[in-house]
Design a protein around this motif. Structure first.
Motif, PDB file in Angstrom:
ATOM      1  N   ASP A  42       0.694  -1.174   0.112  1.00  9.51           N
ATOM      2  CA  ASP A  42       0.109   0.019  -0.158  1.00  9.51           C
ATOM      3  C   ASP A  42       0.901   1.107  -0.020  1.00  9.51           C
ATOM      4  OD1 ASP A  42      -2.486  -1.607   0.136  1.00  9.51           O
ATOM      5  OD2 ASP A  42      -2.435  -1.451   2.570  1.00  9.51           O
ATOM      6  N   ALA A  43       2.172   1.211   0.070  1.00  8.48           N
ATOM      7  CA  ALA A  43       2.934   2.176   0.401  1.00  8.48           C
ATOM      8  C   ALA A  43       3.115   3.393  -0.779  1.00  8.48           C
ATOM      9  CB  ALA A  43       4.452   1.580   0.856  1.00  8.48           C
ATOM     10  N   ALA A  44       3.186   4.459  -0.432  1.00  9.89           N
ATOM     11  CA  ALA A  44       3.363   5.518  -1.628  1.00  9.89           C
ATOM     12  C   ALA A  44       5.128   5.373  -2.179  1.00  9.89           C
ATOM     13  CB  ALA A  44       3.065   6.879  -1.073  1.00  9.89           C
ATOM     14  N   ILE A  45       5.314   5.157  -3.337  1.00  8.59           N
ATOM     15  CA  ILE A  45       6.503   5.331  -3.825  1.00  8.59           C
ATOM     16  C   ILE A  45       6.846   6.480  -4.340  1.00  8.59           C
ATOM     17  CG2 ILE A  45       8.036   4.090  -5.489  1.00  8.59           C
ATOM     18  CD1 ILE A  45       5.944   1.681  -5.382  1.00  8.59           C
ATOM     19  N   VAL A  46       8.127   6.968  -4.055  1.00  9.71           N
ATOM     20  CA  VAL A  46       8.807   8.266  -4.605  1.00  9.71           C
ATOM     21  C   VAL A  46      10.025   7.889  -5.011  1.00  9.71           C
ATOM     22  CG1 VAL A  46       7.478   9.733  -2.699  1.00  9.71           C
ATOM     23  CG2 VAL A  46       9.990   8.593  -2.258  1.00  9.71           C
ATOM     24  N   ARG A  47      10.343   8.783  -6.057  1.00  6.01           N
ATOM     25  CA  ARG A  47      11.583   8.459  -6.929  1.00  6.01           C
ATOM     26  C   ARG A  47      12.674   9.696  -6.784  1.00  6.01           C
ATOM     27  NH1 ARG A  47      10.897   3.750  -9.560  1.00  6.01           N
ATOM     28  NH2 ARG A  47       8.664   3.142  -9.533  1.00  6.01           N
ATOM     29  N   THR A  48      12.156  10.892  -6.286  1.00  7.11           N
ATOM     30  CA  THR A  48      12.968  12.110  -5.983  1.00  7.11           C
ATOM     31  C   THR A  48      13.309  12.466  -4.766  1.00  7.11           C
ATOM     32  OG1 THR A  48      11.378  13.608  -6.330  1.00  7.11           O
ATOM     33  CG2 THR A  48      12.016  12.738  -8.516  1.00  7.11           C
ATOM     34  N   ALA A  49      14.295  13.309  -4.541  1.00 11.39           N
ATOM     35  CA  ALA A  49      14.515  13.616  -3.327  1.00 11.39           C
ATOM     36  C   ALA A  49      13.358  14.786  -2.775  1.00 11.39           C
ATOM     37  CB  ALA A  49      15.936  14.550  -3.212  1.00 11.39           C
ATOM     38  N   ASP A  50      13.111  15.555  -3.544  1.00 12.94           N
ATOM     39  CA  ASP A  50      11.904  16.561  -3.542  1.00 12.94           C
ATOM     40  C   ASP A  50      10.551  15.729  -2.874  1.00 12.94           C
ATOM     41  OD1 ASP A  50      13.672  18.733  -3.799  1.00 12.94           O
ATOM     42  OD2 ASP A  50      12.798  19.115  -5.955  1.00 12.94           O
ATOM     43  N   ASP A  51      10.326  14.772  -3.601  1.00 13.33           N
ATOM     44  CA  ASP A  51       8.980  13.978  -3.517  1.00 13.33           C
ATOM     45  C   ASP A  51       9.112  13.321  -2.109  1.00 13.33           C
ATOM     46  OD1 ASP A  51       7.798  14.870  -5.645  1.00 13.33           O
ATOM     47  OD2 ASP A  51       8.226  12.832  -6.802  1.00 13.33           O
ATOM     48  N   ALA A  52      10.450  12.571  -1.878  1.00 18.52           N
ATOM     49  CA  ALA A  52      10.774  11.925  -0.500  1.00 18.52           C
ATOM     50  C   ALA A  52      10.688  12.868   0.496  1.00 18.52           C
ATOM     51  CB  ALA A  52      12.045  11.374  -0.637  1.00 18.52           C
ATOM     52  N   ARG A  53      11.134  14.204   0.409  1.00 21.16           N
ATOM     53  CA  ARG A  53      11.093  15.046   1.635  1.00 21.16           C
ATOM     54  C   ARG A  53       9.760  15.600   1.816  1.00 21.16           C
ATOM     55  NH1 ARG A  53      14.331  18.113  -0.866  1.00 21.16           N
ATOM     56  NH2 ARG A  53      16.462  17.487   0.217  1.00 21.16           N
ATOM     57  N   ALA A  54       8.901  15.710   0.728  1.00 19.26           N
ATOM     58  CA  ALA A  54       7.616  16.138   0.986  1.00 19.26           C
ATOM     59  C   ALA A  54       6.699  15.010   1.620  1.00 19.26           C
ATOM     60  CB  ALA A  54       7.048  16.666  -0.299  1.00 19.26           C
ATOM     61  N   LEU A  55       6.938  13.890   1.285  1.00 18.13           N
ATOM     62  CA  LEU A  55       6.157  12.647   2.129  1.00 18.13           C
ATOM     63  C   LEU A  55       6.866  12.527   3.155  1.00 18.13           C
ATOM     64  CD1 LEU A  55       4.014  10.610   1.500  1.00 18.13           C
ATOM     65  CD2 LEU A  55       6.133   8.798   0.719  1.00 18.13           C
TER      66      LEU A  55
END
Length: 103
Positions: A42-55
């Motif tokens: 069910d996890a949201a997958i991120v691929r960039t540092a900006d997306d990871a930081r926001a999540l």
């Protein structure tokens, strides 16, 4: 000690945000619906540092439902999402000690 949100985030592949549920300590994952789930699938997958930081920022703000949120790598294969490092493989298996203590 530097806050996780202030640290330099380096993403080298697909990643998720994981934490522990406050009620029972279970491993949980942040979902695309901005909730927590105990299923890695069910996890949201991120691929960039900006997306990871926001999540991560959104997850840390939810300190009532979860504690210790951080970014973790995952592998995506034909059979779905799998932990991307040894620590996450161990966490997914559950506790590594016997919680029942004899009196």
């Amino acid at each position: 000690m530097t806050s996780p949100l202030q640290q330099k985030i380096k993403i080298t592949g697909p990643s998720i945000v994981t934490a522990n549920r406050t009620g029972d300590g279970a491993v949980i994952y942040r979902t695309p619906a901005h909730r927590w789930s105990d299923r890695l699938s069910d996890a949201a997958i991120v691929r960039t540092a900006d997306d990871a930081r926001a999540l991560l920022a959104e997850s840390v703000a939810d300190d009532i439902g979860a504690v210790g949120a951080y970014i973790a790598p995952v592998e995506i294969g034909e059979d779905g999402i799998r932990p991307g490092n040894l620590r996450e493989k161990i966490r997914q298996q559950g506790v590594t000690i016997d919680l029942l203590v004899s009196a």
